[in-house]
Enzyme design. Sequence first.
Site, mmCIF file in Angstrom:
data_model
loop_
_atom_site.group_PDB
_atom_site.id
_atom_site.type_symbol
_atom_site.label_atom_id
_atom_site.label_comp_id
_atom_site.label_asym_id
_atom_site.label_seq_id
_atom_site.Cartn_x
_atom_site.Cartn_y
_atom_site.Cartn_z
ATOM 1 N N PRO A 282 -15.640 13.465 -68.964
ATOM 2 C CA PRO A 282 -16.024 12.006 -68.671
ATOM 3 C C PRO A 282 -17.282 11.749 -67.984
ATOM 4 O O PRO A 282 -17.763 10.748 -67.703
ATOM 5 C CB PRO A 282 -14.760 11.770 -67.582
ATOM 6 C CG PRO A 282 -14.279 12.799 -66.854
ATOM 7 C CD PRO A 282 -14.613 13.945 -67.980
ATOM 8 N N CYS A 283 -18.130 12.913 -67.655
ATOM 9 C CA CYS A 283 -19.382 12.519 -66.894
ATOM 10 C C CYS A 283 -20.505 13.376 -67.768
ATOM 11 O O CYS A 283 -21.613 12.645 -68.112
ATOM 12 C CB CYS A 283 -19.406 13.426 -65.609
ATOM 13 S SG CYS A 283 -18.335 12.270 -64.462
ATOM 14 N N PHE A 284 -20.481 14.683 -68.171
ATOM 15 C CA PHE A 284 -21.613 15.290 -68.789
ATOM 16 C C PHE A 284 -22.276 14.680 -70.045
ATOM 17 O O PHE A 284 -23.508 14.240 -69.942
ATOM 18 C CB PHE A 284 -21.147 16.870 -69.071
ATOM 19 C CG PHE A 284 -21.007 17.796 -67.966
ATOM 20 C CD1 PHE A 284 -21.886 17.383 -66.808
ATOM 21 C CD2 PHE A 284 -20.670 19.037 -67.972
ATOM 22 C CE1 PHE A 284 -21.961 18.191 -65.818
ATOM 23 C CE2 PHE A 284 -20.689 19.818 -66.951
ATOM 24 C CZ PHE A 284 -21.251 19.243 -65.808
ATOM 25 N N ARG A 286 -22.071 11.544 -71.108
ATOM 26 C CA ARG A 286 -22.446 10.097 -70.909
ATOM 27 C C ARG A 286 -23.496 10.179 -70.077
ATOM 28 O O ARG A 286 -24.343 9.218 -70.099
ATOM 29 C CB ARG A 286 -21.345 9.397 -70.702
ATOM 30 C CG ARG A 286 -20.702 9.136 -69.454
ATOM 31 C CD ARG A 286 -19.566 8.261 -69.389
ATOM 32 N NE ARG A 286 -19.090 7.911 -67.868
ATOM 33 C CZ ARG A 286 -19.297 6.572 -67.420
ATOM 34 N NH1 ARG A 286 -19.692 5.769 -68.154
ATOM 35 N NH2 ARG A 286 -18.801 6.418 -66.169
ATOM 36 N N ASP A 287 -23.565 10.835 -68.805
ATOM 37 C CA ASP A 287 -24.589 10.806 -68.004
ATOM 38 C C ASP A 287 -25.780 11.336 -68.912
ATOM 39 O O ASP A 287 -26.996 10.848 -68.737
ATOM 40 C CB ASP A 287 -24.336 12.039 -66.922
ATOM 41 C CG ASP A 287 -23.383 11.406 -66.006
ATOM 42 O OD1 ASP A 287 -22.777 10.383 -66.157
ATOM 43 O OD2 ASP A 287 -23.185 11.844 -64.582
#
Length: 465
Positions: A282-284, A286-287
């Site tokens: 959920p982070c890498f 889209r960040d």
Amino acid sequence: MGKKQDSGTPGAIAPMGVSVIGLGKLGAPLVAVLASKGHRVTGVDLNPDAVRAMAEGRAPVDEPGLQDLLDRCKERVGATTDIAAAVADSDITLIIVPTPTGPDGRFINDHVLTAIRGIGEALKRKTGYHVVVVTSTVMPGSTGGVIAEALARHSGRIVGREVGLCYSPEFIALGSVIRDMLHPDMILIGESDPRAGGVLERLLASVVETRPQVRRMNLVNAELTKIAVNTYVTTKITYANMLGELCERLPGADADVVTGALGMDTRIGGKYLRAATGYGGPCFPRDNVAFATLARGLGARADLAEATDRMNSHQVLRLAEMLAREAAPGASVGVLGLSYKPDTEVCEASQGVMLAQALAAAGFRVVVYDPKAMPTARRVLAKTVEYASSAKDCARRVDAFAVTTAWPEFRDLESDDIGPGGAVAIDCWRVLDDERLAPYCRVIVPGRGDDHVARKPATRKRAAA
Ligand SMILES: NC(=O)c1ccc[n+]([C@@H]2O[C@H](COP(=O)([O-])OP(=O)(O)OC[C@H]3O[C@@H](n4cnc5c(N)ncnc54)[C@H](O)[C@@H]3O)[C@@H](O)[C@H]2O)c1
């Protein structure tokens, strides 16, 4: 930094009243961590099921160690759907609601702004100082911009004087959220003013069990640091995968040997430096995309982040091609591991799910298995694949399979688990025991030249019993 704390006693400071808005994968563990160190915590969520669970001392999300921690501190935990009551009863409010990615790659602040409205209206009726902390990942400029404006408008208070505003992300990985919250490398605080940052630093310092570096800065620098950290890590992962693909074409080369030595250089370091799968979760992804979008929007070049994103998409296709080389068209192929990492059921941007999709689209009969993520994967993959009941069941039913998540239990696979035709396994995370799998399964490791360049023909047929 504060001393190591005994459980239940926030030694350096008096217990604080804390409200946490959002009882999801990050918010629920944070409630438990804060309460376990003696603070009085009220969780707020729009979802009544999450609120009921938390109010009854049940973990609303599946995260290792969360239920145990709640069991030990539930007398200090409350939960409600009433944001005004939670704010009225606390000194500091942390917002951990979703900030989904929009079509342009930017994070959408709608849920944060809804929470800010509730907090602001509650603050109108509350006397005394209060600190509001944005923990959700937001686009740099948001907290000091639209969020500060909304807080001022709804509360009628001057931000930075009558109400403090901070941005402070948690650097955690699902599956180790509690450990990561208790043992962070760094406490990162963006602050509207020193008083607000000081209150938050005291709260966070009372919780950690190590002595992390504290970095306090303005709001936009903290927001940028959060996505810059993840963008840097994605670059590192992608570098290792780039090296791996090169090694596969170079006789005698082994990416593990090279990255092992590279990591010895203290300028580089060994973490996240392994030729394996692409990154997901959920982070890498889209960040990294948000970082590139931000740069482009400002007229700055973002080639590196863009190339990382493209190279990462390429990893799934690379793996699909590796499997396709080992199985005849239309054959049965397996994917072991559907969560984006071990110890979680989360499948968001998971390499295993995307690999299954690519293989099904290429006409293979695809059999999948994951110890935890079958229900979540089913929602995405539906009837495009078949679902095995165990890793052994999956291995038995296919001609070739890939291990895409490093679940330790995959190591238990042995030659008796392989179907009568034999199999080839692509072991992205080096979890398989190739000696136990021999002679009926040949194990290929990404990034190892001799496995790929000088490939022996696959031993499909099982020797006569
Ligand atoms: N999950 C991670 O690994 C991770 C890591 C770092 C940062 N983050 C960031 O943290 C934020 C939250 O992520 P998450 O994974 O915990 O999300 P999640 O979807 O698991 O949980 C969010 C919760 O917020 C609730 N919610 C939504 N709007 C609300 C509102 N207005 N008032 C009260 N509750 C509301 C939802 O019902 C849900 O329970 C996101 O910005 C995410 O990018 C997540």
